[in-house]
Design a protein around this motif. Sequence first.
Motif, PDB file in Angstrom:
ATOM      1  N   LYS A   7       0.837  -1.204   0.000  1.00 13.72           N
ATOM      2  CA  LYS A   7       0.000   0.000   0.000  1.00 13.72           C
ATOM      3  C   LYS A   7       0.874   1.257   0.000  1.00 13.72           C
ATOM      4  CE  LYS A   7      -4.226   1.705   0.588  1.00 13.72           C
ATOM      5  NZ  LYS A   7      -5.294   1.464  -0.384  1.00 13.72           N
ATOM      6  N   VAL A   8       1.960   1.236   0.775  1.00 14.29           N
ATOM      7  CA  VAL A   8       2.806   2.417   0.951  1.00 14.29           C
ATOM      8  C   VAL A   8       4.270   2.074   0.669  1.00 14.29           C
ATOM      9  CG1 VAL A   8       3.645   4.142   2.612  1.00 14.29           C
ATOM     10  CG2 VAL A   8       1.269   3.375   2.711  1.00 14.29           C
ATOM     11  N   TYR A  89       0.835   4.494  -2.492  1.00 10.46           N
ATOM     12  CA  TYR A  89       1.224   5.789  -1.953  1.00 10.46           C
ATOM     13  C   TYR A  89       2.729   5.811  -1.744  1.00 10.46           C
ATOM     14  CZ  TYR A  89      -3.746   6.057  -0.796  1.00 10.46           C
ATOM     15  OH  TYR A  89      -5.111   6.051  -0.852  1.00 10.46           O
ATOM     16  N   GLU A 105      -0.014   5.104   9.348  1.00 10.25           N
ATOM     17  CA  GLU A 105      -1.427   4.722   9.478  1.00 10.25           C
ATOM     18  C   GLU A 105      -2.336   5.941   9.361  1.00 10.25           C
ATOM     19  OE1 GLU A 105      -4.325   2.283  12.559  1.00 10.25           O
ATOM     20  OE2 GLU A 105      -2.307   2.831  13.202  1.00 10.25           O
ATOM     21  N   VAL A 108      -2.390   7.215   5.687  1.00 10.10           N
ATOM     22  CA  VAL A 108      -3.199   6.365   4.811  1.00 10.10           C
ATOM     23  C   VAL A 108      -4.679   6.576   5.098  1.00 10.10           C
ATOM     24  CG1 VAL A 108      -3.795   3.955   4.266  1.00 10.10           C
ATOM     25  CG2 VAL A 108      -1.393   4.638   4.452  1.00 10.10           C
TER      26      VAL A 108
END
Length: 111
Positions: A7-8, A89, A105, A108
């Motif tokens: 995700k990141v 991201y 966290e 996001v």
Amino acid sequence: MEQSRPKVSIGIPVYNGERYLAETIECILGQTFADLELIISDNGSTDRTKIIGESYAARDARVRFVRSDVNRGAAWNYQRAFELSRGEYFRWAPSDDLFSKNSVEACVATL
């Protein structure tokens, strides 16, 4: 085997960052949001940066260490870290900075 897309992505462009690099890496790997990759882009460091980066990459699959044999300048190194990212991201991380444990966290969740 293809790795799943995190995700990141967090990029650490670094040059001679041995003094704080391990602490910064620990901070990132200790985030409450774990679906991340860490790209350490070493710009031809002459100190222990390579040893530190390689040791973390060897023990945590989320860490990738890449190194240039010569210093190609900061702009090149920042771009390189970004180009190597695979996450949805992206975030920069200075090699001498710390984040709160829930920093990623919170980012996001906001995005």
